[in-house]
Design a protein around this motif. Sequence first.
Motif, mmCIF file in Angstrom:
data_model
loop_
_atom_site.group_PDB
_atom_site.id
_atom_site.type_symbol
_atom_site.label_atom_id
_atom_site.label_comp_id
_atom_site.label_asym_id
_atom_site.label_seq_id
_atom_site.Cartn_x
_atom_site.Cartn_y
_atom_site.Cartn_z
ATOM 1 N N HIS A 37 -5.350 -18.552 1.093
ATOM 2 C CA HIS A 37 -6.394 -19.043 1.993
ATOM 3 C C HIS A 37 -6.877 -17.966 2.967
ATOM 4 O O HIS A 37 -7.690 -18.266 3.838
ATOM 5 N N ARG A 38 -6.373 -16.755 2.829
ATOM 6 C CA ARG A 38 -6.855 -15.652 3.670
ATOM 7 C C ARG A 38 -8.285 -15.301 3.274
ATOM 8 O O ARG A 38 -8.667 -15.410 2.109
ATOM 9 N N ARG A 39 -9.071 -14.860 4.242
ATOM 10 C CA ARG A 39 -10.470 -14.535 3.973
ATOM 11 C C ARG A 39 -10.779 -13.049 4.127
ATOM 12 O O ARG A 39 -11.830 -12.586 3.712
ATOM 13 N N GLY A 40 -9.894 -12.315 4.713
ATOM 14 C CA GLY A 40 -10.143 -10.897 4.921
ATOM 15 C C GLY A 40 -10.077 -10.123 3.615
ATOM 16 O O GLY A 40 -9.418 -10.530 2.652
ATOM 17 N N ASP A 41 -10.755 -8.997 3.587
ATOM 18 C CA ASP A 41 -10.744 -8.167 2.384
ATOM 19 C C ASP A 41 -9.435 -7.417 2.214
ATOM 20 O O ASP A 41 -9.058 -7.065 1.093
ATOM 21 N N GLN A 86 9.796 -24.221 7.017
ATOM 22 C CA GLN A 86 10.461 -22.992 7.454
ATOM 23 C C GLN A 86 9.558 -21.799 7.198
ATOM 24 O O GLN A 86 8.672 -21.838 6.349
ATOM 25 N N GLN A 87 9.806 -20.747 7.967
ATOM 26 C CA GLN A 87 9.034 -19.516 7.830
ATOM 27 C C GLN A 87 9.693 -18.603 6.796
ATOM 28 O O GLN A 87 10.902 -18.379 6.822
ATOM 29 N N HIS A 88 8.875 -18.101 5.881
ATOM 30 C CA HIS A 88 9.365 -17.213 4.831
ATOM 31 C C HIS A 88 8.582 -15.908 4.870
ATOM 32 O O HIS A 88 7.354 -15.920 5.005
ATOM 33 N N THR A 89 9.293 -14.807 4.741
ATOM 34 C CA THR A 89 8.663 -13.489 4.691
ATOM 35 C C THR A 89 8.584 -13.036 3.234
ATOM 36 O O THR A 89 9.582 -13.029 2.518
ATOM 37 N N VAL A 90 7.372 -12.695 2.817
ATOM 38 C CA VAL A 90 7.138 -12.295 1.431
ATOM 39 C C VAL A 90 6.541 -10.900 1.427
ATOM 40 O O VAL A 90 5.620 -10.602 2.196
ATOM 41 N N THR A 91 7.071 -10.042 0.551
ATOM 42 C CA THR A 91 6.593 -8.669 0.413
ATOM 43 C C THR A 91 6.199 -8.427 -1.033
ATOM 44 O O THR A 91 6.879 -8.884 -1.958
ATOM 45 N N VAL A 92 5.101 -7.724 -1.219
ATOM 46 C CA VAL A 92 4.681 -7.351 -2.558
ATOM 47 C C VAL A 92 4.808 -5.839 -2.701
ATOM 48 O O VAL A 92 4.384 -5.083 -1.820
ATOM 49 N N ASP A 93 5.451 -5.405 -3.771
ATOM 50 C CA ASP A 93 5.633 -3.971 -4.041
ATOM 51 C C ASP A 93 4.872 -3.651 -5.324
ATOM 52 O O ASP A 93 5.408 -3.768 -6.425
ATOM 53 N N VAL A 94 3.608 -3.276 -5.175
ATOM 54 C CA VAL A 94 2.776 -3.041 -6.350
ATOM 55 C C VAL A 94 3.225 -1.822 -7.142
ATOM 56 O O VAL A 94 2.920 -1.702 -8.334
ATOM 57 N N ASP A 95 3.948 -0.916 -6.499
ATOM 58 C CA ASP A 95 4.383 0.289 -7.212
ATOM 59 C C ASP A 95 5.362 -0.027 -8.337
ATOM 60 O O ASP A 95 5.542 0.777 -9.249
ATOM 61 N N THR A 96 6.029 -1.194 -8.276
ATOM 62 C CA THR A 96 7.028 -1.524 -9.286
ATOM 63 C C THR A 96 6.423 -2.045 -10.580
ATOM 64 O O THR A 96 7.094 -2.043 -11.615
ATOM 65 N N PHE A 97 5.171 -2.522 -10.549
ATOM 66 C CA PHE A 97 4.603 -3.082 -11.780
ATOM 67 C C PHE A 97 3.170 -2.634 -12.043
ATOM 68 O O PHE A 97 2.734 -2.638 -13.197
ATOM 69 N N ALA A 98 2.424 -2.253 -11.001
ATOM 70 C CA ALA A 98 1.013 -1.918 -11.201
ATOM 71 C C ALA A 98 0.870 -0.493 -11.727
ATOM 72 O O ALA A 98 1.609 0.415 -11.343
ATOM 73 N N SER A 99 -0.112 -0.299 -12.606
ATOM 74 C CA SER A 99 -0.373 1.016 -13.179
ATOM 75 C C SER A 99 -1.110 1.886 -12.166
ATOM 76 O O SER A 99 -1.541 1.431 -11.107
ATOM 77 N N VAL A 100 -1.276 3.150 -12.514
ATOM 78 C CA VAL A 100 -1.936 4.095 -11.615
ATOM 79 C C VAL A 100 -3.370 3.667 -11.344
ATOM 80 O O VAL A 100 -3.842 3.729 -10.201
ATOM 81 N N MET A 101 -4.088 3.214 -12.378
ATOM 82 C CA MET A 101 -5.487 2.853 -12.165
ATOM 83 C C MET A 101 -5.605 1.630 -11.253
ATOM 84 O O MET A 101 -6.585 1.497 -10.516
ATOM 85 N N TRP A 102 -4.606 0.738 -11.291
ATOM 86 C CA TRP A 102 -4.630 -0.388 -10.359
ATOM 87 C C TRP A 102 -4.315 0.068 -8.943
ATOM 88 O O TRP A 102 -4.948 -0.384 -7.976
ATOM 89 N N ARG A 103 -3.338 0.968 -8.794
ATOM 90 C CA ARG A 103 -2.958 1.401 -7.448
ATOM 91 C C ARG A 103 -4.092 2.132 -6.749
ATOM 92 O O ARG A 103 -4.225 2.063 -5.525
ATOM 93 N N LYS A 104 -4.941 2.821 -7.507
ATOM 94 C CA LYS A 104 -6.096 3.491 -6.905
ATOM 95 C C LYS A 104 -7.061 2.487 -6.293
ATOM 96 O O LYS A 104 -7.737 2.774 -5.295
ATOM 97 N N VAL A 105 -7.148 1.299 -6.896
ATOM 98 C CA VAL A 105 -8.072 0.276 -6.415
ATOM 99 C C VAL A 105 -7.463 -0.525 -5.273
ATOM 100 O O VAL A 105 -8.161 -0.946 -4.355
ATOM 101 N N ARG A 138 -5.228 0.320 -2.939
ATOM 102 C CA ARG A 138 -4.902 0.965 -1.663
ATOM 103 C C ARG A 138 -6.036 1.859 -1.178
ATOM 104 O O ARG A 138 -6.806 2.412 -1.959
ATOM 105 N N ASP A 139 -6.116 1.974 0.143
ATOM 106 C CA ASP A 139 -6.986 2.937 0.822
ATOM 107 C C ASP A 139 -6.127 3.619 1.875
ATOM 108 O O ASP A 139 -6.188 3.289 3.066
ATOM 109 N N GLY A 140 -5.289 4.552 1.411
ATOM 110 C CA GLY A 140 -4.277 5.136 2.274
ATOM 111 C C GLY A 140 -4.811 5.877 3.474
ATOM 112 O O GLY A 140 -4.166 5.931 4.522
ATOM 113 N N GLY A 144 -0.721 0.868 4.488
ATOM 114 C CA GLY A 144 0.060 -0.368 4.501
ATOM 115 C C GLY A 144 -0.731 -1.607 4.193
ATOM 116 O O GLY A 144 -0.198 -2.717 4.306
ATOM 117 N N MET A 145 -1.995 -1.454 3.797
ATOM 118 C CA MET A 145 -2.853 -2.595 3.490
ATOM 119 C C MET A 145 -3.216 -2.587 1.995
ATOM 120 O O MET A 145 -3.210 -1.546 1.345
#
Length: 871
Positions: free
Chosen positions: A282-286, A299-318, A320-322, A327-328
């Motif tokens: 339901h987030r609206r930000g880009d 209850q509050q749950h903290t969820v982290t996504v680590d794209v480096d573990t499954f995403a390919s290089v061409m996906w990681r280029k899209v 992230r904007d380092g 961190g976004m």
Amino acid sequence: MAATIRAEVNGEFFALVSGRPVWAERARLDRLLVVDPATRRSEFDRIKTPAQAATVGKFKARLAHLQALDAIGPTEAWLDGVPPGKVAHFAGEARVAGVDDMRKTGEAKRVTLLVALVHQQRVEARDEVVTMFCKRMAALHKKGRERLEELREAHRAETERLIGVLGDVLAGAREATTPPDPDPGDDGPPPAAGAGAEVDVAERAGRLLLKTLNAAGGLEQLSAAHEAVSAHHGNNYVPLLERFYRSHRPALFTLADALDMVPTTADRSVLDAVEFIRANRHRRGDWIEETTTHSRDGQQHTVTVDVDTFASVMWRKVLRDGKNRPGMLSRRHLEVCVFSHLAAELRSGDVAVVGSDSYADLGAQLMSWDECAPLAAQFCEQAGIPAEAPALVDFYRRQLTGTAAAVDAGYPANTDLVLEDGKPTLKRRKGAERRPSALALEQAVHQRLPERSLLDILTRAAYLTGWPRHLGPASGSDPKIRGDVLGRYVLTAYAYGANLGATEVARHMRGQISAHELYTAGNKHSTADKVHRCSADVISAFTTLDVAGMWGDGQIVAVDGSQIDTWENNLLAESHIRYGGYGGLAMRFVSDSYIALFSHFVPCGAWEAVYIVDGLLRNESDVQPDTIHADTQGQSLPVFGLAALLGFELLPRIRNWHDLNFYRPTAATRYGHIDSLFGDNAIDWGLIEKHWTDLLRTSISIREGRVSSVTLLRRLGNHSHKNRLYRALRELGRVIRTVTLLRYLSEPGLREQITAVTNKAEAFHGYSEWLMIGGKLIGHNDPDHQERVVKFNELLANCAIYSTALDITDVANGLAAEGYPVDTDDLATITPYIQHTIRRMGDLVLNLSPPQQAPVTRLDLEPRVLFGSRA
């Protein structure tokens, strides 16, 4: 006695299951049988509706169908303790019944049948929505690639213009930096180089550069053009997927909510990513943070996504904007990325769906090692392989080493194989011509063969083999056919096998039978399995003929597919560039004696290799082949490995064999003549030995029917590098395929055998399609109906082959008795796929008179001419 025991056992199951739903749940089940007066349909009818084409709208509708089925109740709890085979039988009985039939059934049985049907539909609905999801994601990626190509084409002229501008800039820079030639008449020294000269060169280069850029449109315009072209210059189309994903987004999140998915390996990174995007749906930000907190179950749950573990290089280029947003992650692109990887892991089996069948956890379906251990020795003995891991590795190492050494030693005498610059080429051999005596014998036989109608052929085979005995109602308590049972089933096989349909056949029977009677026999008294058993009776009778033994011993089978058109609005139908049509693929297993052992209707886009082992295991006739021939589509590394473990020898006809890798027994192994065939890769024998228990456990589970080979190979065909079973089976497949390729290069007889048997399979396709008088279009969207049509068509073709073989036997004996020289080698060249003696058209006359005498099945080719009977 058997019927009494079956009734008692079923009665106990009925009482057990019907007592579990509470009053409200039983009332909900009863409402399934309420007919809506406006639509004249009930929920009972609607829940049996098959899945339609995998469009976005139909995908959403099937998800709603799954949710409605789940809301009926916990069928898995109600059926606890009932064997899966019984559940499938009860569900099948309910599927062919109508509302009126169910209302007439006793309450306990009615509740049990409804529960079994709903449960089976819940399982199938999960398979269907996952299949539709995978197809939709594949369609998104296809659209992305097509859009990238469109952009490239649109920017092609701009790209060429920018290249021209760059050429002008380089030419100007070269002109500015090249010193002028000295005056030929000036004998003085050249001008001294210094800082002032360098400044002059730079200024002159700058002026030329600005002049060139301004002439090309100016710096701003060129920068914008460069940005537009460079955005799509590479092969990375994933940034374009988001625009096509928007219409799918609600349905994909509904799928993620509806399915209970679990990892089958220790890596759960993709499922964690699914949980992450669900928490942020339901987030609206880009852009969103890689770690987020959300509320669940109070209850509050903290969820982290680590794209480096499954995403390919061409996906990681899209994603992230380092530089600007460390961190976004790009939220919209992340969702597409996660769903794309989820589809890939569902196909490969790295993620399983609880309550599914085709996408269930294979590890949970396999037998435990404690169950397999007592069966291992006998299983390996039947397959012809050692039971212990070290002995097995030594067995295959010696096989590969010995075959490669023999081929290397025999290379100088192998005139068909030529190695030019390390690339192998096989010279084409001319096929053997038939002898004049064979052609003359064929003509004599064809002239004497009697003419028969298709109905007469089916009736004759029914009397001689008894194939109609397998057809009948799903339940012993259901109404039986009154009157002539054999005639009804013969007409049913004709209606469906010739693809004419019940209505068309009834029209030509002059009131002897109605379309409803044929429809009832075809839909309530027959299933794909029943028709397969009917065909098995014909096959077994055919193998007793001497002429069948001349054509082949039945130990060799060819597997091939033929495209059959269907309506488009079903989940099985696909278009495929190879076949040039829209429909499915009739996979047929044709023996070297011309008879078809098994048929299956599969999607056109499916890899045919995954169905090879399944067809052989499901063959119920007396013919049990151990050698499989197929074309290029019938081979893959896991299939080679699994076929060897199950005792089958896979010998396909591979068109692109020279592009495949040959693997060395060891990295140090070298050959004097054929070394250029092998790459640098060697077999990892340690991997096979380490996972031998997993391989054996999987093979025994398939042989015992605990898991389908189709399900297994479809998963392993998606190159899961997480799955240890895939890696081990692929490594064993490398051994078997290398040995097969070496034999293919060095054995002309093997190549001729492969060609001859696969040609028989292709000829059977033509013969069976010729018998489809109603045309090659199955006018129905139900996959069960489509499968039955293909099975009935196989039964019709096999009956015709059996009848023709009997006639050939009788004619050959008659010719020999008259003194005509009948050579068995010549007789073996006559194919039973004879068409001119079969009447397909005309009035349909059902003659149920049994044969006047038993047909002759033995060849007696001795001359028996009486004295004075010939001039």
